[in-house]
Motif scaffolding. Structure first.
Motif, short mmCIF file in Angstrom:
data_model
loop_
_atom_site.label_atom_id
_atom_site.label_comp_id
_atom_site.label_asym_id
_atom_site.label_seq_id
_atom_site.Cartn_x
_atom_site.Cartn_y
_atom_site.Cartn_z
N SER A 164 0.82 -1.21 0.00
CA SER A 164 0.00 0.00 0.00
C SER A 164 0.86 1.26 0.00
O SER A 164 0.56 2.24 -0.70
N LEU A 165 1.96 1.23 0.77
CA LEU A 165 2.86 2.38 0.81
C LEU A 165 3.58 2.57 -0.53
O LEU A 165 3.75 3.71 -1.00
N LEU A 166 3.99 1.47 -1.14
CA LEU A 166 4.65 1.55 -2.44
C LEU A 166 3.70 2.07 -3.51
O LEU A 166 4.11 2.81 -4.42
N ASP A 167 2.43 1.71 -3.41
CA ASP A 167 1.44 2.22 -4.35
C ASP A 167 1.33 3.74 -4.25
O ASP A 167 1.27 4.45 -5.27
N ARG A 168 1.32 4.24 -3.01
CA ARG A 168 1.30 5.69 -2.83
C ARG A 168 2.56 6.34 -3.39
O ARG A 168 2.49 7.40 -4.04
N ALA A 169 3.70 5.72 -3.16
CA ALA A 169 4.97 6.27 -3.66
C ALA A 169 4.98 6.29 -5.19
O ALA A 169 5.48 7.24 -5.80
#
Length: 229
Positions: A164-169
């Motif tokens: 989920s964090l990588l998707d935001r990044a």
């Protein structure tokens, strides 16, 4: 520390203890007063100087970290470096990188990664097509070579959190950039941009693979430094 021997403070030392003490006290206090005043002026001057242009503030802007800059100076800094304080590097807004347009696709498999038994694998495929560099890239107007990259996460609670964090990044254009490849030396190519990915399923940290019990914490810390948490 000053030398309080003969002649050091206000002339020769007297035998009278009171006079001797008065000369020392007077000299030391005046010196301390001058030093304190000088330090105070220096501190005040430093407070009134923008750390970017090194000149007096013009339309001062204070960031949430407490550092202050000229409004135009910090605007230009944001345009160049993103929403990061130039002094302490704290992110003060939504940080956006210069990653070219592309896609991030996610699939799962039942095969587990070393160190993460019985949970399967999250497989990420990044596809950044070749294109023309913009003003945010090293050589605007010149073509760049795109990239297709795979990365792997354990399909457990923490792995899904990192996904989920990588998707935001990725949406904030922080995963890739355009520059020089550290592996091939080629210029004007799409490269990773300081967010650690596991590009192999096996081989340990030396091969950017698993097992690696520290990886998920490392990548979360790197993302946090970019304001993503």
């Amino acid at each position: 520390m000053p030398d309080y021997g003969s002649g050091a403070v206000g002339g020769p030392v007297w035998d009278d203890g009171v006079n001797f003490r008065r000369q020392i006290d007077t000299g030391f206090n005046e010196e301390s007063k001058d030093s304190s005043s000088h330090d105070s002026k220096d501190a005040h001057a430093e407070e009134e100087t923008c750390a970017i242009c090194m000149d007096s503030f013009t339309d001062k802007k204070k960031l949430k970290c407490g550092h202050e800059f000229c409004r135009e100076c910090i605007r230009m800094s944001v345009e160049s470096l993103g929403s990061i304080c130039p002094v302490c590097k704290e992110v003060f807004g939504i940080l956006e990188g210069n990653q070219p347009n592309g896609t991030m696709n996610v699939t799962t498999s039942r095969m587990s990664l070393p160190g993460y038994p019985d949970c399967g694998t999250i497989e990420i495929t990044y596809d950044i097509p070749s294109g023309i560099q913009t003003k945010k890239h090293p050589n605007p107007g010149k073509p760049f070579l795109g990239a297709n990259r795979q990365a792997y996460l354990p399909n457990n609670r923490e792995g899904k959190e990192v996904l989920s964090l990588l998707d935001r990044a990725f949406k904030q254009k922080l995963i890739f950039t355009v520059g020089k490849s550290t592996t091939t030396g080629a210029e004007n190519v799409v490269t990773w941009n300081d967010i650690y990915h596991k590009t192999n399923k096996y081989g340990g940290p030396e091969s950017y693979g698993y097992p690696d019990p520290h990886y998920l914490k490392i990548v979360k810390d790197e993302l946090k430094a970019k304001g993503i948490e």
